[in-house]
Design a protein around this motif. Structure first.
Motif, short mmCIF file in Angstrom:
data_model
loop_
_atom_site.label_atom_id
_atom_site.label_comp_id
_atom_site.label_asym_id
_atom_site.label_seq_id
_atom_site.Cartn_x
_atom_site.Cartn_y
_atom_site.Cartn_z
N ALA A 242 0.84 -1.20 0.00
CA ALA A 242 0.00 0.00 0.00
C ALA A 242 0.87 1.24 0.00
N ILE A 243 0.26 2.35 -0.37
CA ILE A 243 0.88 3.67 -0.21
C ILE A 243 0.25 4.34 1.00
N VAL A 244 1.10 4.83 1.91
CA VAL A 244 0.61 5.57 3.08
C VAL A 244 1.49 6.80 3.26
N PRO A 245 0.99 7.83 3.92
CA PRO A 245 1.82 9.00 4.21
C PRO A 245 2.71 8.75 5.42
N GLU A 246 3.73 9.58 5.55
CA GLU A 246 4.71 9.41 6.63
C GLU A 246 4.06 9.42 8.00
N LEU A 247 3.07 10.28 8.22
CA LEU A 247 2.44 10.34 9.54
C LEU A 247 1.88 8.99 9.96
N ALA A 248 1.36 8.22 9.01
CA ALA A 248 0.74 6.94 9.35
C ALA A 248 1.76 5.91 9.82
N LEU A 249 3.03 6.10 9.48
CA LEU A 249 4.05 5.11 9.84
C LEU A 249 4.28 5.05 11.35
N GLY A 250 3.84 6.08 12.07
CA GLY A 250 4.00 6.05 13.52
C GLY A 250 3.21 4.93 14.17
N ASP A 251 2.17 4.44 13.51
CA ASP A 251 1.36 3.34 14.03
C ASP A 251 1.70 2.01 13.36
N ALA A 252 2.75 1.97 12.54
CA ALA A 252 3.04 0.76 11.77
C ALA A 252 3.67 -0.32 12.64
N ARG A 253 3.16 -1.54 12.51
CA ARG A 253 3.72 -2.70 13.18
C ARG A 253 3.78 -3.84 12.16
N GLY A 254 4.95 -4.44 12.00
CA GLY A 254 5.09 -5.56 11.09
C GLY A 254 5.16 -5.18 9.63
N VAL A 255 5.34 -3.87 9.35
CA VAL A 255 5.51 -3.43 7.97
C VAL A 255 6.73 -2.53 7.89
N GLU A 256 7.26 -2.39 6.68
CA GLU A 256 8.40 -1.51 6.46
C GLU A 256 8.21 -0.73 5.18
N PRO A 257 8.76 0.48 5.12
CA PRO A 257 8.71 1.24 3.86
C PRO A 257 9.67 0.64 2.84
N CYS A 258 9.25 0.64 1.59
CA CYS A 258 10.12 0.14 0.51
C CYS A 258 11.11 1.23 0.10
N PRO A 259 12.29 0.85 -0.39
CA PRO A 259 13.31 1.84 -0.77
C PRO A 259 13.00 2.49 -2.11
#
Length: 295
Positions: A242-259
């Motif tokens: 999925a595409i998410v904005p940076e703010l949403a990554l603060g709640d991310a668990r078990g996922v990582e941003p792709c390079p």
């Protein structure tokens, strides 16, 4: 003949909301009380302020004239508030702020302590609202401030009677399960992936379409979600990327941003009413706090 300014305020609310029900929400009065105020004003003036021959109340010519005077009185009250704020540095009042989940979670929550420290007389009321109809609620006075989002490629809202201020630019990331994220280094590498997409026409939908065009692929949509916790949970479960904005990554668990780079961003905007004499000082105080969030 004296005209009660309080009843003029009720008249203006009915004209803006195009009816008694909407005005009752704006003024926090019952529809019966609104109708009574309008009836009393008509009786005092000896004129009909609304045409009641149709299902929707339509202001008469004199009704529109008085609504114009009410708008000017409202603008003068705003100017008076600004003069007091300039002289004392303090403002007060309730500010009803419409916002969406990620803005509340990562922007509003951090701004509230700043607001209370700087302007304790301002009472913020957060209302979780998003989508069609919110801007009308702003114009009618049902809310005082709305937070909105736009993709980089979208124009900011522009219309008479509103002022728009960009609070921040929130970069996009493609996220995947931790085991998959490092493998997805190019847009073409995403062609075979299933997507947790956003509703059509939203900023994240536009971002996905832009990425797909860049990578020359048609996204395979597995799920459609509008709230980021749901999106991130599905990604973590291996249901797709999925595409998410940076703010949403603060709640991310078990996922990582792709390079990946160059995905663009969404703009978070504060939109408020503006009269001929400016914006309301209490709302300005909230906007200032939102631009000075921690982190």
């Amino acid at each position: 003949m004296d005209v009660d300014p309080r009843r003029l305020r009720v008249l203006l609310a009915v004209v803006r909301a195009e009816g008694v029900t909407g005005a009752s929400r704006v003024l926090h009065l019952t529809p019966q009380a609104i109708s009574q105020q309008i009836g009393s004003l008509e009786e005092e003036l000896g004129v009909e302020l609304f045409d009641r021959t149709h299902r929707r109340l339509s202001p008469t010519a004199i009704g529109l004239t008085l609504a114009g005077h009410a708008e000017r009185l409202e603008a003068e009250l705003v100017a008076a508030g600004r003069a007091v704020a300039a002289a004392t540095g303090r403002v007060s009042g309730v500010v009803r702020m419409a916002a969406f989940q990620s803005a509340i979670r990562w922007l509003v929550i951090e701004a509230l302590p700043i607001l209370r420290a700087e302007q304790p007389g301002v009472i913020p009321m957060v209302i979780e609202l998003y989508g069609l109809g919110v801007e009308k609620s702003l114009r009618t006075g049902e809310i005082d401030l709305m937070l909105d989002e736009r993709d980089d490629d979208q124009d900011d809202p522009s219309a008479p009677g509103i002022e728009v201020r960009q609070l921040l630019r929130d970069p996009y990331y493609v996220v995947a399960s931790a085991s998959l994220a490092r493998e997805l280094r190019t847009p073409k590498a995403l062609a075979a992936q299933r997507w947790i997409a956003a509703p059509e026409g939203t900023s994240l939908d536009l971002a996905l379409q832009r990425l797909a065009k860049r990578g020359k692929f048609e996204p395979t949509v597995a799920h459609v979600c509008k709230e980021f916790p749901s999106v991130l949970a599905l990604v973590a479960a291996g249901e797709g990327v999925a595409i998410v904005p940076e703010l949403a990554l603060g709640d991310a668990r078990g996922v990582e941003p792709c390079p990946l780079t160059g995905l663009g961003a969404r703009k978070l905007l504060a939109i408020q009413r503006v009269s001929k004499r400016g914006t309301e000082p209490a709302v300005d105080a909230v906007v200032r706090a939102l631009t000075r969030k921690k982190g």
